[in-house]
Write an enzyme that holds these catalytic residues in place. Sequence first.
Site, mmCIF file in Angstrom:
data_model
loop_
_atom_site.group_PDB
_atom_site.id
_atom_site.type_symbol
_atom_site.label_atom_id
_atom_site.label_comp_id
_atom_site.label_asym_id
_atom_site.label_seq_id
_atom_site.Cartn_x
_atom_site.Cartn_y
_atom_site.Cartn_z
ATOM 1 N N ASP A 457 -19.596 6.417 88.559
ATOM 2 C CA ASP A 457 -19.336 7.715 87.969
ATOM 3 C C ASP A 457 -20.462 8.639 88.404
ATOM 4 O O ASP A 457 -21.529 8.154 88.710
ATOM 5 C CB ASP A 457 -19.483 7.525 86.461
ATOM 6 C CG ASP A 457 -18.232 7.961 85.763
ATOM 7 O OD1 ASP A 457 -17.248 8.124 86.473
ATOM 8 O OD2 ASP A 457 -18.267 8.143 84.542
ATOM 9 N N ASP A 778 -18.528 5.574 81.682
ATOM 10 C CA ASP A 778 -19.011 5.788 80.322
ATOM 11 C C ASP A 778 -17.906 6.293 79.422
ATOM 12 O O ASP A 778 -17.969 6.131 78.224
ATOM 13 C CB ASP A 778 -20.186 6.771 80.325
ATOM 14 C CG ASP A 778 -19.836 8.054 81.042
ATOM 15 O OD1 ASP A 778 -18.690 8.168 81.507
ATOM 16 O OD2 ASP A 778 -20.691 8.943 81.144
ATOM 17 N N ASP A 782 -12.464 5.501 81.519
ATOM 18 C CA ASP A 782 -12.882 4.523 82.533
ATOM 19 C C ASP A 782 -12.474 3.104 82.162
ATOM 20 O O ASP A 782 -12.639 2.185 82.949
ATOM 21 C CB ASP A 782 -14.413 4.545 82.709
ATOM 22 C CG ASP A 782 -14.884 5.882 83.248
ATOM 23 O OD1 ASP A 782 -14.139 6.481 84.026
ATOM 24 O OD2 ASP A 782 -15.986 6.316 82.887
#
Length: 1169
Positions: A457, A778, A782
């Site tokens: 990410d 996070d 996800d």
Amino acid sequence: MGDMSNSDFYAKNQRNEGNHAAGFGCSLMDLRSLMELRSTEAVAKLQEDYGGVEGLCTRLKTSPTEGLAGVQTDLDKRKETFGKNLIPPKKPKTFLQLVWEALQDVTLIILEIAALISLGLSFYHPPGESSGESCGTAAAGVEDEGEADAGWIEGAAILLSVVCVVLVTAFNDWSKEKQFRGLQSRIEQEQKFQVVRGSQVIQLPVADIVVGDIAQVKYGDLLPADGVLIQGNDLKIDESSLTGESDHVKKSADKDPMLLSGTHVMEGSGRMVVTAVGVNSQTGIIFTLLGAGGEEEEKKEKKVKKQDGAAAMEMQPLKSAEGGEADEKERKKVSAPKKEKSVLQGKLTKLAVQIGKAGLLMSAITVIILVLFFAIDNFVLKKRPWMPECTPIYIQYFVKFFIIGVTVLVVAVPEGLPLAVTISLAYSVKKMMKDNNLVRHLDACETMGNATAICSDKTGTLTTNRMTAVQCYVGDVHYKEIPDPGVLPPKSLELLVNAISINSAYTTKILPPDREGGLPKQVGNKTECGLLGLVLDLKRDYQPIRNQIPEEKLYKVYTFNSVRKSMSTVIKLPDGSFRMYSKGASEIVLKKCNHILNEVGESRIFRPRDKDEMVKKVIEPMACDGLRTICVAYRDFPRDPEPNWDDENNILSDLTAICVVGIEDPVRPEVPDAIQKCQRAGITVRMVTGDNINTARAIAIKCGIIHPGEDFLCIDGKEFNRRIRNEKGEVEQERIDKVWPKLRVLARSSPTDKHTLVKGIIDSTMADQRQVVAVTGDGTNDGPALKKADVGFAMGIAGTDVAKEASDIILTDDNFSSIVKAVMWGRNVYDSISKFLQFQLTVNVVAVIVAFTGACITQDSPLKAVQMLWVNLIMDTFASLALATEPPTESLLRRKPYGRNKPLISSTMTKNILGHAVYQLILIFTLLFVGEKIFDIDSGRDAPLHSPPSEHYTIIFNTFVMMQLFNEINARKIHGERNVFDGIFRNPIFCSIVFGTFAVQIVIVQFGGKPFSCQPLNLEKWMWCIFLGMGELVWGQVIASIPNSKLRFLRRAGQLTQKDELPEEDVNEENEEIDHAERELRRGQILWFRGLNRIQTQIEVVNTFKSGTSFQGAGALRRQSSTTSQTQDVTNVSSPSHVSLSNALSSPTSTTAATAPSTTGHPSCECIP
């Protein structure tokens, strides 16, 4: 049991009700029955019995806005009445249970039986003196100097060593269990939840939540207790963990206010009053049933593994998600009884079983040969009659032979292997905690060492996740830094400040710094913090505005989700009309704007071509500086007719833009260095982000993920989907294969894109080795990708509960460079196991061959049972400790990852194992057959039954142990390095174990006496033993000098099973693991047989090479039967290109010959030098 205690529990509460009804307006049972209702029934019941949610709060003595006062006595009383918020974990196994389990080991049972028989017989004396003569050689020496009295020692010593082994194993299991529980509780303490107490919002550990608390729920939470919704905005819950229905359930105070523990908040926010905690919450009830069911299951069949996982999870706000998924996993992989057993452990356990089978064969042959030899020698050649009174003596001999056989078996089975893996993983996990990696699944740490790709990410992982507004565009002016408030049009400023303050989660705040001179603390959503920071920079305050319009007064909220990519809040103005404030990704919100505020704060028309110009002049330049662009807008609605708020498309259109803000999220200082390390280690880092493509590219360049001038792809979600889907819109693997190798940045990606990419890379078969993918995330979105990945990393600080739930490792400092540490540890685990294997297999090969040939030629194993046990069990256990605790070094990051199909035993290791075995065997056989001449001592060969230990055999034993000790130092390096002492002092455990073993060995030899069959040695002989042992180090250098290419026949020894990966891999993922382990095993078997035969047929093999003919040695024929059965299996799994190989397997000796040609032509068999 579970059932029983529960009914007691309720009975007790029933009794309490009388006393407590006065205290609270409702009892535990009332609340339980209330929580069992759903939707409209629940609303009706609330109204009838309690007078709505407010009435319920009054009865629970709590205020819907201010929460509980937080007085300790009140909290304790609540805990006593309604229970605590934790589910009592399943009792851990006691030490005695673990001891009992360790005793179930087959080899140990065989040993115990043998020892008991030996003990029993040693107390039997044949009647009469005369018969001693007539039993011939059998009885010679039995009555010597009362030696018979010492006959029991061997049996007792074996039993004693068995006890040692059992205790060591049990202690290991016990500490593993304890560590696992410690980890579990550490994860639980990490879990906090936002609760209102005394009108302050505080973060509270989940276990401290009591009935009557007012909890704030928001997007991404995992609910820790049951409750009733007081007020909610657009709240949607994923209740699949309880109901199995995957559709999100809409919750609202008037239609369906019931919130259940263990469910996930997928959208929106709200406040609830807690009505049931711990065992009384919905998930708690299910867990209790599981626990009770578990007990019965256990009685029916020992199928207890499942609950271990579930119940140990404690109230982690109810690991129910884990419970649910664990169930599915159980169904899927029956082959893996418990998630905690890793692939590596699977490979090794099977390797051990395999080697064990070979050992069993050897020991059987040993016993048969010994018995036959004895019988033929006594009854055929010397023609003695079998006398009844001699029977016990003969039986004693047979028991001695049996014990020798068992000894061979004991030495052959590497008990140390599973132990080494456990120690190494547990040690790594403990140390990784210090490196900010909280490992939730043990095997993740070893998988990480093989990772070939990391999909990361951007926000929070590569960047600091401290958002600050640095540029803005207001009133037709682009300000490169935040302007003075006086410069801005007052109307625009007013609207902007209101829009930001009201249209953001009220849980998001900016607090004063913890310490002087620090940065202000950002709480809640970081992007919103950046915008609130802008309000403060404009010398305004958001709190008064929020106090004026509290959360209850917000008319309607459209919360942020990954589809909308914007958030809007509607408020009712004093004149009855409505105003909606909106904010979101600039390209998305600007598309919906038809007006914009000009330089005096008046609204003017905003045409499509103005939009294009704005994108070029404002948004792209901001994005190219790596800024995230957010557009803030508003829209007014008339009071009547009141708009249809559910028609989102019409509501969220025709907006008026107020301003565009550029928010900077600086790259973490340590990230570029960490990424460079990853690239050097052969790991590709890809960035997957929801940001726009220019921002993403700018950040990727800053991080070093892409370097200008390289051949790479940066695309956004739309383009990605266009490239990988066919006309029907289905994802095609070969299309993904064209994209992923060059893809470095995927921008504006949805959660499904991330999942598709991860799945596509994992399932891809185009590269010569399968990819192992790690993913960091996070957000709640996800979750799917984290689950699909081989290793999922969740952020410990910024991560939502959903992400943590789906992950394997939690990064407690949210830092990308911790991932590099995880890679280092993972590779270290793999290497530690390989080091131990190299050491262990050398010991095994040598000990088995010595015991076997010794027994066949001299009717007595040169290494006695107790000595073997000392070498095998004790030294191996300690060696596994010593080699498994080597600390990782930076050099681990300088090599490419092994990938999925790397054999456990590389060609270098095979070379080392066989090389050292040759050295040790030559020395031991020299000592055995001519040792008495060299040292001028009595020969220990052909000694009668209970004769005292000889110096001769003690020297052999001592030399053997010394060679193992020095070889342990050699085993520290497995890639053919020269300096084996490199970094040895960084590992105090290793040094202390080597010295410790040496000290114990001195004690055994000098004072071991009869139990250890040792005769004390003088200094000169000791020096010789140590000198011969040190020869190992020199010999190690000699072996290292032989290039692998010269030993062509070793090329495949460790790599027999690298067949081409099956393309239908994803169809049967379950099988993949099994096949893999099977293949590993085959390698173990073949290696093993090869090792055994090498000594006897070494010369022939060399000749074979010269002549090129296939040769079948006598040794080969003897064990042919045992190999043929495996050959069939190997042939089945082999791909055509390796058929020559599998046929060759029918005789272990010819394997080497047939392998050489098949090695060269096949690209995937390239050996790792």
